[in-house]
Design an enzyme around this catalytic site. Structure first.
Site, PDB file in Angstrom:
ATOM      1  N   ASP B 179      -3.506  -4.342   5.970  1.00  0.00           N
ATOM      2  CA  ASP B 179      -3.814  -2.913   5.790  1.00  0.00           C
ATOM      3  C   ASP B 179      -5.078  -2.573   6.594  1.00  0.00           C
ATOM      4  OD1 ASP B 179      -4.923  -0.428   3.927  1.00  0.00           O
ATOM      5  OD2 ASP B 179      -2.738  -0.554   3.991  1.00  0.00           O
ATOM      6  N   TYR B 305     -10.284   9.339   6.327  1.00  0.00           N
ATOM      7  CA  TYR B 305     -10.880  10.489   7.012  1.00  0.00           C
ATOM      8  C   TYR B 305     -11.790  10.027   8.142  1.00  0.00           C
ATOM      9  CZ  TYR B 305     -13.447  14.829   7.757  1.00  0.00           C
ATOM     10  OH  TYR B 305     -13.999  15.946   8.323  1.00  0.00           O
ATOM     11  N   HIS B 361       3.918  -5.782   2.069  1.00  0.00           N
ATOM     12  CA  HIS B 361       2.600  -5.360   2.527  1.00  0.00           C
ATOM     13  C   HIS B 361       1.444  -6.154   1.908  1.00  0.00           C
ATOM     14  CE1 HIS B 361      -0.119  -2.292   4.194  1.00  0.00           C
ATOM     15  NE2 HIS B 361      -0.720  -2.240   3.024  1.00  0.00           N
TER      16      HIS B 361
END
Lengths: 395, 397
Positions: B179, B305, B361
């Protein structure tokens, strides 16, 4: 059969809300984040404090009930059974009002009709000004309307229920006004029921795909700016859209359990989508309370996006435009503005008005401007004057 | 440096219980199952367990017993000092290869739980290398402090990770990441590769596409991997889009509603794994780390972000500087997607690659033996990265 309706949120619901707000837990915030990361913490704390102590829902409720005559009635929707639909219904004060269906979007509601209804139904005192009978529906899953229980309640169904409401009220012919998702619903009404029932439609947001022989070099500065705003919206302002369209249930747990979370989720749009509109805290809280106290709960309203995305009706899907006359009002802070050359993909634009102020929530931010446009469009001398047989808005 | 034991204050526990007791649930469409998001029955069952039955103190104790944890202050350029929480377990024998494990979202240091014993013990087989494992809580996650200022992106995550290894006396080390951990360890390889980061291993490989492509040359597996990636972008990345643009707005919900936070994370735990049999307590432990995190759950979203703003997000086209540090891949079929071999040069210098037929994952959690097996092969005697760390090759002397 319609039933008169008065909003009457139970006292248990009010005290449960107060109790939830009292135990609110806030996140921190980065220094100098401003609005860049989302709603600023100071705004949230202030609004929540007001919501907890000071904001008087009962008073707001009473005002709404006094201003807006409301009803509910059962409407059958093919494949979904009967849904109890809430709506505002006010006839013109004089003459024969043009039947106008006002359709809200997200995070809107019937509340958005509040300022335009008196203007539309009373007229301006000028006998040249047409008047309207206004119907403002709460779309299924919003406000005080029941929500569908099954999957697949998409544009076709929103279109159907809206049309059937007008028919049930005795309006075989009518016109529509819609923004946000309401624009898509009214476009669908125009497409399916246009000609025979829907006689003309007006919207404050236009969307279509570019025509085949599109020539970007011919765009005006305004048009280029409008497209740039749309791109920016897609880049930085459409996360909610993508989430609603894919995992509305996952988000729904948060919106149903946290009034603070719901407040932030909606307030961010109220501010970023309007044109410097001076929201008062109570105005915001009334708006959000309608979502919190909604009949189906706040999680239900966002399913609309998922259903549209999964029914082959996603924004950008090619479909033939409605043929009935349409009007549009362009407000500078709307999320998107398409070049005029794309209009044929939207519909048959016979009326267009451009304003230099106002944003996405046109009926709420600039009610006089919006109503002024409707009066021009439908009034004597206007392009669709007399479009509804026997109900031209005059005596 | 301080020794650390997770010790959530009783007030936090009772506040949580109280919030769960007052939980308000939405309704659900008939027959919606997983299509619209986490199903109502699952969430109700998990909330009921979280409220009555789930024993956080017991889980806390187990974690503290299994994972030796510490905190230390690390200075990050432009951001001051951040107090960093990490797991640090040395190998049980020999000279463990220093391995930094970097989690992502919605992961945490917890993902190191199953691989730490396997990596440090070496399964009793003297032919297998052993490791000293460091599993940090990234700033804003777990029990690490979060940054207070804007702009904390890959550069900073890499810097704090690297400085932690140096502070622990590991001038040279290797890394493992999935990730965001994959991107962060890539940044570590880019900035500190050669001199410090000697090799890196990842289980999420995303980059590109390159300027020229020949899709007809892709194998069936590669085509499937790209298709999975497309599907992820079409229907599975709503969370990414909101976290990358309005993390604060979402943060109010996740900070105020443990139910909302549970659903937000649980959906990924199920959707991103390969039929992994989560127990309720396993899920609740995982989510509790986010609920009880030092910086709060809203802080962990900001990485999306910051990364997007720095132009380093999932949609970026190419990196200016591809690390030359030796790279290993482990492919698990239910990962969010994968890229064709033809694009590997955009990621790094691949010296080791393994294909598995199960796993998703959260590889370290779902398939710890497989992942550790890969690391043992990559770094063991006759492996392509054997002896990369001077004086610490994972064997005796």
């Amino acid at each position: 059969m319609s039933n008169s309706f008065k909003i009457a949120v139970s006292s248990t619901a009010l005290s449960a809300l107060k109790s939830r707000i009292e135990s609110a837990t806030f996140p921190d915030e980065l220094d100098d984040a401003g609005w860049a990361y989302g709603v600023p913490l100071a705004d949230m704390k202030r609004l929540v404090a007001r919501w907890r102590d000071g904001f008087d829902w009962r008073q707001e409720e009473q005002k709404l009930n006094n201003e807006l005559p409301q009803f509910t009635r059962d409407i059958e929707v093919d494949g979904f059974g009967s849904l109890n639909v809430h709506y505002v219904y006010k006839k013109s004060d004089r003459g024969t009002g043009i039947p106008l269906l006002f359709v809200h979007g997200w995070p809107g509601s019937f509340l958005e009709s509040r300022k335009i209804i008196p203007l539309l139904t009373k007229g301006s005192g000028d006998s040249q000004c047409p008047v309207f009978d206004v119907v403002a529906i709460s779309l299924p899953g919003f406000g005080f309307s029941e929500a569908p229980k099954k999957k697949g309640f998409s544009l076709s169904q929103y279109v159907e229920v809206s049309h059937k409401l007008m028919i049930a009220l005795g309006y075989t012919e009518y016109v529509t006004q819609g923004g946000d998702l309401g624009s898509r619903v009214t476009a669908g009404i125009a497409r399916r029921y246009g000609g025979m029932h829907s006689k003309a439609w007006h919207t404050n947001v236009l969307f279509s795909m570019p025509p085949e022989n599109d020539d970007p070099s011919s765009y005006t500065a305004s048009e280029k700016e409008g497209l740039a705003r749309w791109q920016e919206f897609q880049r930085s302002g459409s996360g909610y859209f993508q989430l609603h369209s894919t995992k509305p249930q996952t988000l729904g747990y948060s919106l149903a359990d946290s009034p603070v979370g719901l407040l932030a989720w909606i307030y961010e749009k109220l501010v970023s989508w309007s044109d410097n509109y001076p929201w008062t805290d109570d105005e915001v809280l009334t708006w959000v309370s309608i979502y919190w106290f909604s009949r189906a709960g706040p999680a239900a309203s966002i399913r609309f996006y998922y259903e549209v995305a999964h029914s082959g009706q996603a924004l950008g899907t090619k479909s033939s435009p409605p043929t009935i006359p349409m009007g549009c009002s362009l407000f500078p802070k709307e999320l998107i503005r398409i070049p005029k050359s794309w209009y044929p993909g939207v519909g048959d634009v016979v009326f267009e008005a451009e304003h230099d102020k106002g944003g996405h929530f046109a009926a709420h931010e600039q009610p006089e401007l919006l109503v002024g446009d409707l009066r021009k469009m439908f009034g004597k001398g206007g392009p669709v004057y007399g479009v509804v047989t026997g109900r031209d808005g005059y005596n | 440096m301080s020794s650390y034991k997770i010790d959530i204050p009783p007030t936090a526990l009772s506040t949580l219980k109280s919030r769960l007791e007052n939980a308000v649930f939405p309704d659900e469409l008939e027959d919606s199952e997983w299509a619209y998001g986490a199903p109502l029955a699952d969430i109700k069952r998990l909330v009921a367990r979280w409220r009555d039955g789930f024993d956080w103190r017991h889980e806390e104790q187990k974690l503290n017993a299994e994972l030796p944890q510490f905190t230390r202050d690390i200075e990050v350029d432009g951001f001051g000092t951040l107090n960093i929480h990490y797991v640090h377990k040395k190998s049980e024998r020999g000279l463990g290869i220093p391995l930094l494990f970097v989690h992502g979202w919605p992961g945490s240091f917890l993902e190191s739980r199953k691989i730490v014993p396997l990596l440090t013990a070496g399964s009793g087989d003297a032919r297998l290398p052993v490791f000293d494992v460091v599993a940090l809580s990234l700033p804003g996650f777990g029990f690490s402090e979060g940054p207070k200022k804007t702009g904390f992106s890959f550069t900073q995550y890499a810097e704090v990770s690297h400085k932690l290894m140096l502070a622990l006396g590991y001038t040279e080390y290797v890394t493992q990441g999935g990730d965001w951990g994959a991107s962060i360890t890539k940044e570590i390889a880019r900035r500190y590769g050669g001199e410090h980061s000697k090799a890196w291993h990842i289980n999420l490989i995303l980059a590109g596409p390159p300027e020229t492509q020949d899709p007809s040359s892709y194998t069936a597996i590669e085509k499937d991997g790209l298709a999975r990636l497309q599907e992820y972008k079409r229907s599975g990345n709503g969370y990414y889009r909101i976290q990358a643009t309005k993390p604060q707005t979402l943060g109010y919900s996740l900070a105020d509603s443990p139910v909302g936070l549970l659903a937000w994370i649980y959906e990924k735990l199920v959707n991103w794994t390969d039929a992994y049999l989560w127990t309720d307590d396993e899920v609740l432990t995982w989510v509790s780390i986010y609920w009880f995190s030092r910086a709060g759950p809203a802080a962990s979203l900001r990485i999306y972000y910051e990364v997007e703003r720095a132009g380093q997000g999932i949609g970026r086209t190419s990196d200016s500087h591809i690390p030359t540090t030796p790279l290993g891949f482990s492919h698990f079929p239910k990962e969010l997607g994968r890229i064709p071999k033809a694009w590997y040069h955009l990621v790094g210098n691949v010296v080791f690659e393994v294909e598995h037929d199960s796993g998703g994952h959260f590889a370290a959690h779902e398939k710890p033996e497989l992942l550790v097996g890969d690391l043992q092969k990559m770094f063991g005697k006759s492996g392509p990265a054997f002896g990369v760390v001077l004086g610490r090759n994972g064997y005796d002397g």
